[in-house]
Design a protein around this motif. Sequence first.
Motif, PDB file in Angstrom:
ATOM      1  N   VAL A 116       8.466  18.763  31.044  1.00 39.98           N
ATOM      2  CA  VAL A 116       7.670  19.416  30.005  1.00 39.98           C
ATOM      3  C   VAL A 116       6.183  19.229  30.279  1.00 39.98           C
ATOM      4  N   VAL A 117       5.785  18.013  30.623  1.00 44.58           N
ATOM      5  CA  VAL A 117       4.378  17.739  30.884  1.00 44.58           C
ATOM      6  C   VAL A 117       3.863  18.576  32.046  1.00 44.58           C
ATOM      7  N   TYR A 118       4.650  18.638  33.135  1.00 45.72           N
ATOM      8  CA  TYR A 118       4.221  19.422  34.295  1.00 45.72           C
ATOM      9  C   TYR A 118       4.135  20.904  33.959  1.00 45.72           C
ATOM     10  N   GLY A 119       5.067  21.379  33.131  1.00 44.32           N
ATOM     11  CA  GLY A 119       5.019  22.779  32.725  1.00 44.32           C
ATOM     12  C   GLY A 119       3.768  23.091  31.922  1.00 44.32           C
ATOM     13  N   ILE A 120       3.416  22.178  31.002  1.00 42.98           N
ATOM     14  CA  ILE A 120       2.208  22.377  30.202  1.00 42.98           C
ATOM     15  C   ILE A 120       0.965  22.312  31.083  1.00 42.98           C
ATOM     16  N   MET A 121       0.917  21.326  31.972  1.00 41.93           N
ATOM     17  CA  MET A 121      -0.242  21.188  32.857  1.00 41.93           C
ATOM     18  C   MET A 121      -0.398  22.402  33.755  1.00 41.93           C
ATOM     19  N   ILE A 133      -9.441  25.658  25.680  1.00 39.21           N
ATOM     20  CA  ILE A 133      -8.736  25.681  24.392  1.00 39.21           C
ATOM     21  C   ILE A 133      -7.662  26.766  24.384  1.00 39.21           C
ATOM     22  N   ALA A 134      -8.020  27.958  24.851  1.00 41.69           N
ATOM     23  CA  ALA A 134      -7.054  29.067  24.873  1.00 41.69           C
ATOM     24  C   ALA A 134      -5.877  28.746  25.785  1.00 41.69           C
ATOM     25  N   ALA A 135      -6.155  28.160  26.959  1.00 43.87           N
ATOM     26  CA  ALA A 135      -5.086  27.818  27.901  1.00 43.87           C
ATOM     27  C   ALA A 135      -4.157  26.757  27.305  1.00 43.87           C
ATOM     28  N   ALA A 136      -4.729  25.764  26.631  1.00 47.32           N
ATOM     29  CA  ALA A 136      -3.913  24.715  26.024  1.00 47.32           C
ATOM     30  C   ALA A 136      -3.028  25.278  24.912  1.00 47.32           C
ATOM     31  N   LEU A 137      -3.578  26.176  24.116  1.00 50.42           N
ATOM     32  CA  LEU A 137      -2.791  26.774  23.034  1.00 50.42           C
ATOM     33  C   LEU A 137      -1.614  27.566  23.576  1.00 50.42           C
ATOM     34  N   GLY A 138      -1.865  28.347  24.614  1.00 53.33           N
ATOM     35  CA  GLY A 138      -0.780  29.130  25.193  1.00 53.33           C
ATOM     36  C   GLY A 138       0.276  28.269  25.854  1.00 53.33           C
ATOM     37  N   ALA A 139      -0.153  27.184  26.500  1.00 60.17           N
ATOM     38  CA  ALA A 139       0.798  26.339  27.232  1.00 60.17           C
ATOM     39  C   ALA A 139       1.681  25.518  26.299  1.00 60.17           C
ATOM     40  N   VAL A 140       1.119  24.975  25.222  1.00 61.48           N
ATOM     41  CA  VAL A 140       1.916  24.108  24.345  1.00 61.48           C
ATOM     42  C   VAL A 140       2.750  24.902  23.343  1.00 61.48           C
ATOM     43  N   ALA A 141       2.468  26.206  23.220  1.00 57.15           N
ATOM     44  CA  ALA A 141       3.248  27.016  22.284  1.00 57.15           C
ATOM     45  C   ALA A 141       4.708  27.119  22.711  1.00 57.15           C
ATOM     46  N   VAL A 142       4.952  27.158  24.033  1.00 59.29           N
ATOM     47  CA  VAL A 142       6.321  27.334  24.527  1.00 59.29           C
ATOM     48  C   VAL A 142       7.216  26.136  24.205  1.00 59.29           C
ATOM     49  N   PRO A 143       6.833  24.880  24.585  1.00 62.00           N
ATOM     50  CA  PRO A 143       7.697  23.749  24.215  1.00 62.00           C
ATOM     51  C   PRO A 143       7.825  23.569  22.706  1.00 62.00           C
ATOM     52  N   ALA A 198       7.871  30.192  32.200  1.00 61.72           N
ATOM     53  CA  ALA A 198       8.640  30.228  33.446  1.00 61.72           C
ATOM     54  C   ALA A 198       8.923  28.817  33.955  1.00 61.72           C
ATOM     55  N   SER A 199       7.962  27.906  33.813  1.00 60.30           N
ATOM     56  CA  SER A 199       8.148  26.535  34.291  1.00 60.30           C
ATOM     57  C   SER A 199       9.237  25.811  33.518  1.00 60.30           C
ATOM     58  N   LEU A 200       9.238  25.967  32.196  1.00 56.99           N
ATOM     59  CA  LEU A 200      10.186  25.219  31.371  1.00 56.99           C
ATOM     60  C   LEU A 200      11.582  25.838  31.364  1.00 56.99           C
ATOM     61  N   SER A 201      11.672  27.141  31.566  1.00 56.83           N
ATOM     62  CA  SER A 201      12.980  27.787  31.509  1.00 56.83           C
ATOM     63  C   SER A 201      13.641  27.908  32.878  1.00 56.83           C
ATOM     64  N   LEU A 202      12.835  28.075  33.938  1.00 54.03           N
ATOM     65  CA  LEU A 202      13.404  28.300  35.271  1.00 54.03           C
ATOM     66  C   LEU A 202      13.072  27.204  36.273  1.00 54.03           C
TER      67      LEU A 202
END
Length: 312
Positions: free
Chosen positions: A17-22, A59-69, A140-144
Motif C-alpha cells: 500500500v505504501v509503495y502504491g501511494i508513493m 497536495i493534488a497528487a497526495a489526494l489522488g493517491a490516498v483516495a484509492v486505498p 493500478a499499483s494496488l489492484s495489479l
Amino acid sequence: MWEHLWTHLKSGQPHHVVYGIMLGVAFGLGSRLMMLRTDYRQYPTYPHGRIIHISLGVIAAALGAVAVPALYKKDFTAITFLTLAAQQFRDVRNMERQTLSKIDSMELVSRGSTYIEGIAMVFEGRNYLVILTSLLTSLASLSLGLPFGVVMGFLALLLVYRLKSGKSLSHIARVEIANVKVDGPDLYVGDIYIMNVGLSSNQQIIAERGLGIILHPVNPNAKATLSNLGQRQAILFDLSTILGVYRDDGEPALVPMAKLDIKDGRLAVFLLPQEKDAEKAKAVVQRVPILESAVRMPTEAGVNRGEERQHG
C-alpha cells in the motif's frame, strides 16, 4: 480517511500500500512538473510562483493517491475530500485571475480579460490532471501490482503531455506579412484600414518602424474566433512581449491594433516593435494559443447544418 488508512497500513501488506501511494504521488508530482513552465509571459514567476504551484501539485497528487486505498476500505468520505480539493483549486483559479488582472493594469500592452481567464482556467485544470495521474497510478499499483502501476503512470504522463497545451492560430488561419502604408492621416495594413494618425511625427515613426500582418481564416468557425476581441488582444500581447513595443505610456497613436476586414473576415495586425523582424513576428502569431473562451463554432448550429427547427 487518514485514520482508516493508517489502520490499514498497520495490518496486511503495508509495504504494498505504501509503495502504491508513493508511486502515485511521484507520478502525480511528475505530471505537474512537466506542465510547469515559465515562458515569455514570465508567469508563473520564478521562484516563488513556482513554489506555490509545486506545493499545490504535491497536495493534488497526495489526494489522488490516498483516495484509492481509502475506497478499498470502503471509506467513502474520501470522495468528500476530493470535493473539498476541487473547491480549493477553484479558489486557486480566482487567485490567479485577481493576480493577473492587477498585473495587467501595469502592462504597456495588456493581456485582456479573455487571456487572463484562459490562464486561470489552465492552472485549475492542471491540478485535476495531477489528481487523475496519481489516482490511476495508485489504482493500478494496488489492484495489479507495482509494475503495472509504473506502466499506468507513464501512460498517464503521456496523456497529460497531450492535454497540457491546446491549438494555436496556425490551425485556424493562414498568416502572411503585409505592407504598412500611411496615406496622409490614414493607416493601412495591406488594404485593410487601421486608424487615423494625425501627427506627422507619428506618421513618420509608423512609416519607418511599422510592421503589418494579415491573418486569413480557413473556415467560418475560424472567422468567428478571430473576430473575438479577447483573441485579438492575445495576439497583440504575445507580439509585444516577444518583439517589444516602440512606445511609452501616453502615446495612443502608437498602440498596437488588430482590425477586421468586415467583408471577408481577414484580421490585420499592426504594431511598432522594438525588433523589426517580420519573419519572427509571423512565427509568433502562428504560435499564439487559441483561447478556449474565444472559440466560436457557428457551423455547428442546427440552422447552419440544414436541420429542421424544433418547435416546442
